[in-house]
Design an enzyme around this catalytic site. Sequence first.
Site, PDB file in Angstrom:
ATOM      1  N   LYS A  47       0.740  -1.160  -0.126  1.00  0.00           N
ATOM      2  CA  LYS A  47       0.003  -0.091  -0.115  1.00  0.00           C
ATOM      3  C   LYS A  47       0.818   1.105   0.014  1.00  0.00           C
ATOM      4  O   LYS A  47       0.758   2.319  -0.770  1.00  0.00           O
ATOM      5  CB  LYS A  47      -0.951   0.053   1.222  1.00  0.00           C
ATOM      6  CG  LYS A  47      -1.969  -0.917   1.111  1.00  0.00           C
ATOM      7  CD  LYS A  47      -2.784  -1.100   2.490  1.00  0.00           C
ATOM      8  CE  LYS A  47      -3.804  -2.180   2.653  1.00  0.00           C
ATOM      9  NZ  LYS A  47      -4.476  -2.226   3.981  1.00  0.00           N
ATOM     10  N   GLN A  88      -4.914  -1.080  10.112  1.00  0.00           N
ATOM     11  CA  GLN A  88      -4.657  -2.502   9.544  1.00  0.00           C
ATOM     12  C   GLN A  88      -5.474  -3.582  10.557  1.00  0.00           C
ATOM     13  O   GLN A  88      -5.176  -3.784  11.599  1.00  0.00           O
ATOM     14  CB  GLN A  88      -3.441  -2.893   9.325  1.00  0.00           C
ATOM     15  CG  GLN A  88      -3.187  -4.023   8.629  1.00  0.00           C
ATOM     16  CD  GLN A  88      -3.812  -4.339   7.334  1.00  0.00           C
ATOM     17  OE1 GLN A  88      -3.680  -3.417   6.460  1.00  0.00           O
ATOM     18  NE2 GLN A  88      -4.045  -5.467   6.522  1.00  0.00           N
ATOM     19  N   ASP A 127     -11.342   3.474   4.801  1.00  0.00           N
ATOM     20  CA  ASP A 127     -11.890   1.843   4.455  1.00  0.00           C
ATOM     21  C   ASP A 127     -13.629   1.892   4.554  1.00  0.00           C
ATOM     22  O   ASP A 127     -14.155   0.859   4.343  1.00  0.00           O
ATOM     23  CB  ASP A 127     -11.522   0.989   5.720  1.00  0.00           C
ATOM     24  CG  ASP A 127     -10.178   0.009   5.318  1.00  0.00           C
ATOM     25  OD1 ASP A 127     -10.142  -0.269   4.085  1.00  0.00           O
ATOM     26  OD2 ASP A 127      -9.571  -0.346   6.252  1.00  0.00           O
TER      27      ASP A 127
END
Length: 284
Positions: A53, A97, A120
């Site tokens: 990422k 994460q 997200d």
Amino acid sequence: MVTLLDGKLLSKKVQNEIADKIEKLKVKHNKVPGLAVVLVGNDPASMAYVGRKEKMAGNIGMYSRQIQLPETTSQVELLEIINKLNNDKEIHAILVQLPLPKHINTDKVLMTIDPEKDVDGFHPVNMGKLLSGLEPAAIPCTPLGVIKLLEDYNIELKGKNAVVIGRSNIVGKPVSILLLSRHATVTICHSRTQNIDKICQNADIIVVAIGKEKYLKKEWVKPGAVIIDVGINRSEETGKLVGDVDFDGVKDLCSFITPVPKGVGPMTIAMLLSNTLKLFEKTL
């Protein structure tokens, strides 16, 4: 003949488009999107994923900040870091994460992220807006990537029977809502669904996100169906990455199928970058 839905190719196309937009915005506003990724612990898979990422964000001109914390980090310490990022004007998107260590309450962490920086799309405010048909600040990356892949290959969703196997907040539920909003008729199945094979046999589109190697078998698939494999598993036999679909058994039956890897996975990261740009643009 089956067509492979090439997520890697589409991901590169999306990243190039984002890079062009960032360059223009940088010239106009002298600012670039800022993405913060918080990783607690040293899980090898999570570390590799976060590394990809960060690399991709750098490649397209984004500012990326990785915050790696020890496994022993307390919930209070983690929430303090998130609050600082909420107030940091260089950061427009925050990703924590998952999974987190067991001593940390994941729901509490996700609720602490500013909904306008929730890249997200997992904050209850954004999930609630998605369910209500309102526009959330961001849509969960993997479900959004699935939809973009279907749309890029001009796969009709209106009026189609879609089966989603898996009911997680990360994939199953949001992808069901996105399919429903595009006028598909959606059935959600899970580990306790009875006669799941019969339900799948009537499906025009099957999205599998249950986390079990080769779960979807060829006997469950009707000819011409579209198969989206969200699963990523390490094969016990070969050690290779495989999905939730028995790819070799199913591929000659269906019209479209995502490979694993190079299918949904690259699209998840592409949508993360796309969401970051969107959150940035809202601040201008």
